[in-house]
Design an enzyme around this catalytic site. Structure first.
Site, PDB file in Angstrom:
ATOM      1  N   VAL A  95      -5.755   0.860 -11.898  1.00 37.63           N
ATOM      2  CA  VAL A  95      -7.088   0.875 -11.300  1.00 37.63           C
ATOM      3  C   VAL A  95      -7.060   0.655  -9.789  1.00 37.63           C
ATOM      4  O   VAL A  95      -8.016   0.980  -9.097  1.00 37.63           O
ATOM      5  CB  VAL A  95      -7.994  -0.187 -11.983  1.00 37.63           C
ATOM      6  CG1 VAL A  95      -7.641  -1.593 -11.509  1.00 37.63           C
ATOM      7  CG2 VAL A  95      -9.463   0.117 -11.783  1.00 37.63           C
TER       8      VAL A  95
ATOM      9  N   GLU B  97      -5.698   2.108  -7.274  1.00 41.22           N
ATOM     10  CA  GLU B  97      -5.833   3.243  -6.373  1.00 41.22           C
ATOM     11  C   GLU B  97      -7.098   4.044  -6.654  1.00 41.22           C
ATOM     12  O   GLU B  97      -7.628   4.713  -5.766  1.00 41.22           O
ATOM     13  CB  GLU B  97      -4.586   4.120  -6.452  1.00 41.22           C
ATOM     14  CG  GLU B  97      -3.339   3.361  -6.014  1.00 41.22           C
ATOM     15  CD  GLU B  97      -2.099   4.233  -5.908  1.00 41.22           C
ATOM     16  OE1 GLU B  97      -2.122   5.381  -6.389  1.00 41.22           O
ATOM     17  OE2 GLU B  97      -1.100   3.774  -5.338  1.00 41.22           O
TER      18      GLU B  97
ATOM     19  N   GLY C 292       2.139   0.921 -12.163  1.00 43.42           N
ATOM     20  CA  GLY C 292       2.820  -0.351 -12.301  1.00 43.42           C
ATOM     21  C   GLY C 292       2.301  -1.247 -13.402  1.00 43.42           C
ATOM     22  O   GLY C 292       3.065  -1.703 -14.268  1.00 43.42           O
TER      23      GLY C 292
ATOM     24  N   LYS D 231     -10.738 -10.150 -13.365  1.00 42.63           N
ATOM     25  CA  LYS D 231     -10.849 -10.816 -12.062  1.00 42.63           C
ATOM     26  C   LYS D 231      -9.909 -10.172 -11.045  1.00 42.63           C
ATOM     27  O   LYS D 231     -10.316  -9.813  -9.938  1.00 42.63           O
ATOM     28  CB  LYS D 231     -10.552 -12.309 -12.190  1.00 42.63           C
ATOM     29  CG  LYS D 231     -10.644 -13.066 -10.868  1.00 42.63           C
ATOM     30  CD  LYS D 231     -10.417 -14.561 -11.054  1.00 42.63           C
ATOM     31  CE  LYS D 231     -11.611 -15.217 -11.696  1.00 42.63           C
ATOM     32  NZ  LYS D 231     -11.496 -16.709 -11.698  1.00 42.63           N
TER      33      LYS D 231
ATOM     34  N   PHE E  98       0.821  -1.226   0.000  1.00 45.66           N
ATOM     35  CA  PHE E  98       0.000   0.000   0.000  1.00 45.66           C
ATOM     36  C   PHE E  98       0.849   1.269   0.000  1.00 45.66           C
ATOM     37  O   PHE E  98       0.389   2.321   0.422  1.00 45.66           O
ATOM     38  CB  PHE E  98      -0.961   0.014   1.189  1.00 45.66           C
ATOM     39  CG  PHE E  98      -1.776  -1.232   1.328  1.00 45.66           C
ATOM     40  CD1 PHE E  98      -2.634  -1.634   0.320  1.00 45.66           C
ATOM     41  CD2 PHE E  98      -1.685  -2.023   2.461  1.00 45.66           C
ATOM     42  CE1 PHE E  98      -3.383  -2.800   0.433  1.00 45.66           C
ATOM     43  CE2 PHE E  98      -2.426  -3.197   2.579  1.00 45.66           C
ATOM     44  CZ  PHE E  98      -3.280  -3.581   1.568  1.00 45.66           C
TER      45      PHE E  98
ATOM     46  N   ILE F 225      -8.910  -3.114 -19.285  1.00 47.93           N
ATOM     47  CA  ILE F 225      -8.737  -3.908 -18.064  1.00 47.93           C
ATOM     48  C   ILE F 225      -8.028  -5.201 -18.443  1.00 47.93           C
ATOM     49  O   ILE F 225      -8.570  -6.046 -19.151  1.00 47.93           O
ATOM     50  CB  ILE F 225     -10.098  -4.186 -17.394  1.00 47.93           C
ATOM     51  CG1 ILE F 225     -10.821  -2.867 -17.081  1.00 47.93           C
ATOM     52  CG2 ILE F 225      -9.899  -5.007 -16.126  1.00 47.93           C
ATOM     53  CD1 ILE F 225     -10.048  -1.922 -16.177  1.00 47.93           C
TER      54      ILE F 225
ATOM     55  N   GLN G 208      -8.732  -5.844  -6.831  1.00 48.51           N
ATOM     56  CA  GLN G 208      -8.075  -4.608  -6.421  1.00 48.51           C
ATOM     57  C   GLN G 208      -9.079  -3.545  -6.011  1.00 48.51           C
ATOM     58  O   GLN G 208      -8.901  -2.840  -5.017  1.00 48.51           O
ATOM     59  CB  GLN G 208      -7.214  -4.086  -7.563  1.00 48.51           C
ATOM     60  CG  GLN G 208      -5.910  -4.824  -7.737  1.00 48.51           C
ATOM     61  CD  GLN G 208      -5.026  -4.674  -6.514  1.00 48.51           C
ATOM     62  OE1 GLN G 208      -4.501  -3.609  -6.246  1.00 48.51           O
ATOM     63  NE2 GLN G 208      -4.897  -5.728  -5.748  1.00 48.51           N
TER      64      GLN G 208
ATOM     65  N   ILE H 205       2.606  -7.050  -5.291  1.00 50.03           N
ATOM     66  CA  ILE H 205       2.254  -6.787  -3.894  1.00 50.03           C
ATOM     67  C   ILE H 205       0.863  -7.321  -3.556  1.00 50.03           C
ATOM     68  O   ILE H 205       0.176  -6.809  -2.676  1.00 50.03           O
ATOM     69  CB  ILE H 205       2.351  -5.279  -3.570  1.00 50.03           C
ATOM     70  CG1 ILE H 205       1.498  -4.441  -4.523  1.00 50.03           C
ATOM     71  CG2 ILE H 205       3.789  -4.819  -3.622  1.00 50.03           C
ATOM     72  CD1 ILE H 205       1.473  -2.960  -4.174  1.00 50.03           C
TER      73      ILE H 205
END
Length: 734
Positions: free
Chosen positions: A692, A694, A513, A622, A244, A618, A627, A470
């Protein structure tokens, strides 16, 4: 590969594998407990010792004396590292305070010693025997107190002040105005995996297994801190149990493990104990935000002003809470300002959607308050002030902007038309029921990113890049990219991440990222395709890679044949040539929330949540959905429970563990839905994607706050919205 013209049709557009909701390829490892996280890597180097960090018991001052005698004599102790014997240490680019304190202390729980012992228990016991005498100094710990002394703070990319038109005059002349102040608290990342590292020296070369989001940044910082060259450091972080933003750079665990291993002359592993993490590492800093809106009677914004104050250590950075206000809504006269106060609290720094997350917590309540003053539906008010160009730089358009579509789609799916516009009108037994919404905005920057791809005689494609995962699904979307480009099934792709021996990638952070890293893999695969067609004697211009075959004209040859004599290797980076400067790359969305508020106790329960996102292509619906629902949950926590309580006398976060610092869990939110609008953005990258992870948190807290107001008629501007802030003002429903 230089990306300086909009992406044309390319192999990714086939969407046979990219864009499909495929399972995470590393999922079985994680669900069976066999994924090797940093502290658990017992097999990477033998004879590991254990280090235990001692944190400062004061927030500001000096160490007067430190008695190590008892600790040195304790069973199993191999070495003790302090500032006195650690040698000269530099300061990395990405940390504000020193990662080993002494004699000067800069914040509470700053590392002041590391005890290395044969076992963890021995190291912990010995650390408790260290006797430290401190000379405390007076510090500043309350943001409200030094607010008037706060100074402008910004960068070339994000200046402290931004002004367009004549805000003061327009605000004074506006037919309808709002002037309100909102506060957001300090918040902790509270990731599951602690900050942890294993360090081992081989002569003057350091191997570091750690939990870190940005490999190249951290190699550089370790080199600066230890005073060695970057080529002497091998940093590995293949699995990360949540970050995070808290693991964007190396922290005390990595530095202390390296120092401990050097002192003990054997490998050392260090994990920051949970109660130390909250004060020793970084956090999202508190803000005080003043919003001023002026509009015509028909709801056209004529003046928009946003001032934000935050605090940090000397040489720290502000929480950039006004950035979305510079871009989200139209308005001819604009003023935004960032101010930074010097506080002696632990370092404030990036946490999921830094800037926009707390900024939207204020802006999107203000928009609702203004809509109510105007007698407009809050969705209609936002739509009337939508724009397709940067409000501060009208010559720059957005590459894609579907905010209005997000708002309308969400309203229809959520059943917004059934909402009672007047507060306190809906009941369900003892529960007051309310619905709220907020817009979502998050920038989508791009960063140079590289990768290496290999093709072997079995037709297996291996991808190597220092990109990290992450918990976001990097392994899978990178594998999907390589599989699509090379025309092989997913099970013929091997992905290796998080190793400084691999090409430098964008890393995981800032919502850059996924798009940047997959674009880097795309670039490397373009080179590999050229190598393959050259080896097979095929025309590269019309060659098609599909089903493990390479076809050109009437010829079809197995992909594996290209590597039957020797492995083929290709490496490249994606370099962005300025399209992101000519056009604003951003993601947009809308959040809808329904809450129930107990009429007697003011207990808040979230009943359902909906997010609608417009975020480019996207890559994996999934993992992207995962996220977003995770981000929505974090937003709910920010709205209702998350707050690092500051002891303003002694300068530390009181609730520095997962008992006192509460985070939401699955049971807190029974129903979440995510909708992705159909969107591709050829200006963003060859992938035509964006980030996407955040976007999903931006605006959520305000949507919850607006729903609570709709249920109760109580407007709370001070987060989190706890019972005590509601109880006395609750309506009489007896």
């Amino acid at each position: 590969m230089k990306f300086d013209t909009p992406a044309a049709t390319n192999p990714i557009d086939r969407l046979k594998i990219v864009g499909q909701p495929l399972d995470r390829i590393e999922g079985p490892l994680k669900t069976t407990g066999t994924a090797p996280y940093a502290y658990e890597r017992h097999d990477v180097v033998p004879n590991q010792a254990y280090g235990h960090v001692l944190g400062s018991a004061i927030a500001k001052g000096r160490i007067a004396s430190m008695d190590l005698a008892a600790a040195k004599a304790a069973p199993g102790v191999l070495a003790i590292v302090t500032a006195e014997n650690a040698g000269k240490l530099g300061k990395g680019e990405y940390n504000t305070a020193k990662l080993l304190g002494g004699p000067e202390i800069e914040h509470y729980h700053q590392a002041v010693a590391l005890v290395v012992a044969e076992t963890f228990e021995q190291a912990r016991h010995a650390a408790e025997l260290i006797k430290v005498q401190y000379a405390p100094a007076k510090g500043a710990y309350d943001l409200a107190a030094p607010r008037d002394k706060a100074k402008p703070a910004g960068t070339d990319d994000e200046p402290a002040d931004s002004a367009v038109g004549a805000f003061d005059g327009a605000f004074a002349a506006a037919a309808v105005t709002l002037d309100a102040t909102y506060t957001t608290p300090d918040q902790a990342h509270a990731m599951m995996e602690p900050h942890a590292s294993i360090a081992a020296w081989d002569g003057d070369k350091l191997s570091l297994w750690t939990s870190n989001q940005m490999i190249a940044w951290s190699v550089g910082d370790m080199a600066k801190t230890l005073g060695i060259s970057k080529d002497k450091i091998h940093l590995m972080s293949p699995y990360i149990g949540g970050g995070f933003g808290g693991k964007l750079w190396v922290r005390a665990d990595a530095v202390m493990a390296a120092l401990g291993a050097r002192a003990a002359k054997r490998p050392v592993k260090v994990a920051l104990q949970r109660p130390l993490m909250f004060n020793n590492t970084t956090h999202r800093p508190a803000t005080i935000q003043r919003l001023r809106l002026g509009a015509t009677k028909d709801g056209t914004i004529t003046a928009i002003g946003h001032d934000s104050w935050s605090g940090d250590l000397p040489d720290g950075k502000p929480e950039t809470a006004v950035m979305q206000t510079r871009l989200l809504y139209a308005g001819a006269n604009r003023l935004t300002r960032l101010r930074l106060a010097v506080l002696d609290l632990p370092e404030g720094n990036s946490m999921r959607a830094p800037g926009e997350a707390p900024g939207m917590m204020a802006l999107e309540i203000a928009m609702d308050e203004m809509a109510e003053k105007l007698g407009l539906d809050p969705i209609e008010f936002r739509i009337r002030n939508d724009t397709q160009v940067d409000p501060e730089k009208p010559e720059r358009s957005f590459s894609q902007r579907q905010l209005t579509e997000c708002l309308k789609t969400g309203a229809e799916r959520f059943g917004w038309s059934a909402r009672k516009a007047q507060p306190k009108q809906a009941r369900d037994g003892r529960w007051l029921v309310g619905r709220g919404m907020a817009a979502a905005y998050r920038g989508s920057p791009v960063i140079k990113s590289g990768a290496r791809v290999r093709l072997d005689a079995k037709g297996t494609v291996t991808v190597e890049t220092d990109m990290t995962d992450i918990g976001t699904g990097s392994y899978t979307i990178i594998a999907q990219t390589a599989a699509e480009m090379m025309g092989v099934p997913l099970d013929k792709v091997v992905v290796k991440l998080g190793d400084s021996a691999f090409p430098v990638s964008a890393g995981s952070g800032g919502q850059f990222g996924a798009n940047s890293a997959t674009a880097g893999v795309y670039a490397a695969c373009v080179k590999l395709r050229e190598a393959v067609t050259g080896k097979l004697g095929l025309n590269a211009a019309n060659a098609q890679f599909a089903d493990g075959q390479v076809r050109s004209g009437e010829r079809s040859i197995a992909l594996a044949d290209a590597a039957k004599d020797a492995e083929l290797v290709a490496e490249d980076s994606i370099e962005f040539g300025g399209l992101d400067k000519k056009h604003q790359l951003s993601t947009f969305g809308a959040h809808f929330v329904e809450v129930g508020v107990d009429a007697a106790t003011a207990e808040v329960r979230i009943r359902r949540m909906l997010a609608v996102c417009a975020a480019g292509r996207i890559l994996n619906p999934k993992s992207a959905r995962s996220q977003v629902i995770g981000a929505m949950t974090m937003g709910a926590g920010a709205a209702l429970i998350e707050e690092l309580a500051v002891d303003t006398r002694h300068g530390f976060f009181v609730n520095h563990d997962l008992v006192g610092y509460e985070v939401p869990v699955h049971a807190d939110i029974p129903h979440q839905e995510v909708i992705f609008l159909d969107e591709t953005d050829p200006l963003s990258s060859p992938m035509k994607a964006k980030g996407v992870g955040e976007l999903g948190i931006c605006g959520v807290a305000a949507a919850v706050a607006n729903a609570i107001y709709n249920a109760t008629g109580v407007r709370v501007r001070d987060y989190p919205i706890t019972l005590d802030k509601l109880l006395e003002k609750m309506p009489d429903v007896g």
